[in-house]
Design an enzyme around this catalytic site. Structure first.
Site, PDB file in Angstrom:
ATOM      1  N   SER A  59      -5.899  -2.715  -6.767  1.00 38.26           N
ATOM      2  CA  SER A  59      -6.388  -1.989  -5.596  1.00 38.26           C
ATOM      3  C   SER A  59      -7.756  -1.394  -5.911  1.00 38.26           C
ATOM      4  O   SER A  59      -7.919  -0.690  -6.909  1.00 38.26           O
ATOM      5  CB  SER A  59      -5.417  -0.868  -5.215  1.00 38.26           C
ATOM      6  N   ARG A 106     -10.105  -8.868 -19.782  1.00 44.31           N
ATOM      7  CA  ARG A 106      -8.870  -8.120 -19.547  1.00 44.31           C
ATOM      8  C   ARG A 106      -8.141  -8.763 -18.375  1.00 44.31           C
ATOM      9  O   ARG A 106      -8.751  -9.052 -17.342  1.00 44.31           O
ATOM     10  CB  ARG A 106      -9.179  -6.654 -19.245  1.00 44.31           C
ATOM     11  N   ARG A 162       3.895  -6.585 -14.010  1.00 44.16           N
ATOM     12  CA  ARG A 162       3.333  -6.314 -15.330  1.00 44.16           C
ATOM     13  C   ARG A 162       4.382  -6.484 -16.418  1.00 44.16           C
ATOM     14  O   ARG A 162       4.107  -7.059 -17.474  1.00 44.16           O
ATOM     15  CB  ARG A 162       2.759  -4.899 -15.367  1.00 44.16           C
ATOM     16  N   ARG A 196     -12.799   1.210  -8.648  1.00 41.05           N
ATOM     17  CA  ARG A 196     -11.418   1.610  -8.917  1.00 41.05           C
ATOM     18  C   ARG A 196     -11.438   2.804  -9.866  1.00 41.05           C
ATOM     19  O   ARG A 196     -12.236   2.849 -10.812  1.00 41.05           O
ATOM     20  CB  ARG A 196     -10.623   0.464  -9.537  1.00 41.05           C
ATOM     21  N   GLY A 197     -10.559   3.771  -9.633  1.00 36.52           N
ATOM     22  CA  GLY A 197     -10.419   4.905 -10.533  1.00 36.52           C
ATOM     23  C   GLY A 197      -9.104   4.828 -11.289  1.00 36.52           C
ATOM     24  O   GLY A 197      -8.077   4.456 -10.720  1.00 36.52           O
ATOM     25  N   ASP A 198      -9.142   5.157 -12.579  1.00 39.03           N
ATOM     26  CA  ASP A 198      -7.934   5.106 -13.407  1.00 39.03           C
ATOM     27  C   ASP A 198      -7.819   6.348 -14.279  1.00 39.03           C
ATOM     28  O   ASP A 198      -8.803   7.036 -14.564  1.00 39.03           O
ATOM     29  CB  ASP A 198      -7.948   3.868 -14.302  1.00 39.03           C
ATOM     30  N   ALA A 255     -12.798  11.355  -7.778  1.00 41.37           N
ATOM     31  CA  ALA A 255     -13.493  12.457  -8.453  1.00 41.37           C
ATOM     32  C   ALA A 255     -12.734  12.979  -9.666  1.00 41.37           C
ATOM     33  O   ALA A 255     -13.331  13.370 -10.657  1.00 41.37           O
ATOM     34  CB  ALA A 255     -13.752  13.593  -7.470  1.00 41.37           C
ATOM     35  N   LEU A 298     -10.521   2.731   2.295  1.00 40.62           N
ATOM     36  CA  LEU A 298     -11.356   1.522   2.395  1.00 40.62           C
ATOM     37  C   LEU A 298     -10.940   0.507   1.331  1.00 40.62           C
ATOM     38  O   LEU A 298     -11.766  -0.046   0.606  1.00 40.62           O
ATOM     39  CB  LEU A 298     -12.837   1.881   2.257  1.00 40.62           C
ATOM     40  N   GLU A 299      -9.634   0.267   1.271  1.00 38.50           N
ATOM     41  CA  GLU A 299      -9.081  -0.549   0.188  1.00 38.50           C
ATOM     42  C   GLU A 299      -9.414  -2.029   0.309  1.00 38.50           C
ATOM     43  O   GLU A 299      -9.307  -2.634   1.371  1.00 38.50           O
ATOM     44  CB  GLU A 299      -7.560  -0.387   0.115  1.00 38.50           C
ATOM     45  N   ASN A 356       3.818  -3.816  -8.554  1.00 41.77           N
ATOM     46  CA  ASN A 356       3.026  -4.072  -9.755  1.00 41.77           C
ATOM     47  C   ASN A 356       3.797  -3.820 -11.043  1.00 41.77           C
ATOM     48  O   ASN A 356       3.595  -4.523 -12.043  1.00 41.77           O
ATOM     49  CB  ASN A 356       1.759  -3.212  -9.739  1.00 41.77           C
ATOM     50  N   THR A 383       0.818  -1.219   0.000  1.00 42.31           N
ATOM     51  CA  THR A 383       0.000   0.000   0.000  1.00 42.31           C
ATOM     52  C   THR A 383       0.850   1.267   0.000  1.00 42.31           C
ATOM     53  O   THR A 383       0.398   2.320  -0.438  1.00 42.31           O
ATOM     54  CB  THR A 383      -0.951   0.042   1.216  1.00 42.31           C
TER      55      THR A 383
END
Length: 250
Positions: free
Chosen positions: A179, A172, A96, A133-135, A189, A218-219, A92, A85
């Site tokens: 995460s 995918r 990858r 998840r946000g990317d 946001a 809150l992972e 990662n 974390t």
């Protein structure tokens, strides 16, 4: 008071959910017949396909803490998860680059991966649940990352149609760990891509907020080399985010 009764429940199916303490913004609503707690004021939304979505931080944290207490992680497993974390890219990135193969990874990273993998033998979801998840645009790859957004930050609809053709209905695979969060919160946001993961009961997934370096996220961590199917892609009502719905494969 807590008996279940059948009534029509309206849930947001394509809108963005954001919070700032108690603030909540929802998009388009659609109604389904679902068993919900009569007058129970629960902010956990059962969907027609029985996936649970939290929209209240306190309820999500209480649920997560209950799960974490069940894991009984060793000190080595907890330490490896905390290190992850602190800097997920450190672990990662090599995973990858090597398509999930741990051979040739630095010894310290390989050891941490082994401990994290071991922790997933103890961590799983007790019910069907929605995770978020946000990317950034880079998620879409080099063909779209520089063209999906207009200059004003809105989604380029013509490019979005190409994105849908490329990704919708396809699997995918993520060679690193994924995460996610129990809630679609303010931390996402500014991210133009939001993925709503449908995670099935019994899937490997761990709520690690209590041992996370950065509190308040809150992972929930998903295993490396996870595969998911992108079932839907929509533009949010604010026209600044793509909302992806994906089913995590077990």
């Amino acid at each position: 008071m807590n008996k279940l009764t059948e009534r029509v429940l309206c849930v947001g199916v394509s809108g963005l959910i954001l919070f700032s303490v108690a603030a909540l913004v929802q998009g388009t609503k659609k109604c389904y017949a679902n068993p919900v707690r009569n007058r129970a004021a629960s902010r956990v939304k059962p969907y027609a396909d029985s996936f649970k979505e939290f929209t209240n931080i306190d309820e999500a944290r209480a649920w997560g803490d209950k799960q974490f207490a069940k894991y009984k992680l060793s000190s080595s497993e907890k330490n490896a998860l905390t290190i992850y974390t602190r800097n997920a890219a450190r672990i990662n990135g090599p995973l990858r680059a090597n398509q999930g193969n741990t051979n040739g990874l630095p010894a310290d990273i390989r050891k941490e991966v082994e401990q994290i993998d071991k922790s997933f033998t103890k961590m799983q979801t007790p019910e069907n649940i929605i995770l978020f998840r946000g990317d950034d645009p880079g998620y879409l790859g080099p063909d779209f990352e520089n063209t999906i957004l207009n200059r004003d930050g809105t989604i380029n609809k013509a490019v979005f149609e190409q994105v849908k053709l490329r990704f919708k209905g396809k699997d995918r695979k993520e060679y690193g760990y994924i995460s996610t969060s129990l809630v679609n919160g303010s931390a996402f946001a500014g991210r133009p891509i939001i993925t709503k993961f449908k995670v099935l009961d019994g899937s490997k997934a761990g709520y690690i907020e209590p041992i996370s370096t950065f509190k308040g996220q809150l992972e929930v961590l998903l295993p490396r080399s996870s595969t998911y199917t992108i079932s839907d892609m929509q533009i949010a009502p604010n026209n600044k985010q793509i909302i992806i719905t994906a089913l995590l494969k077990r």
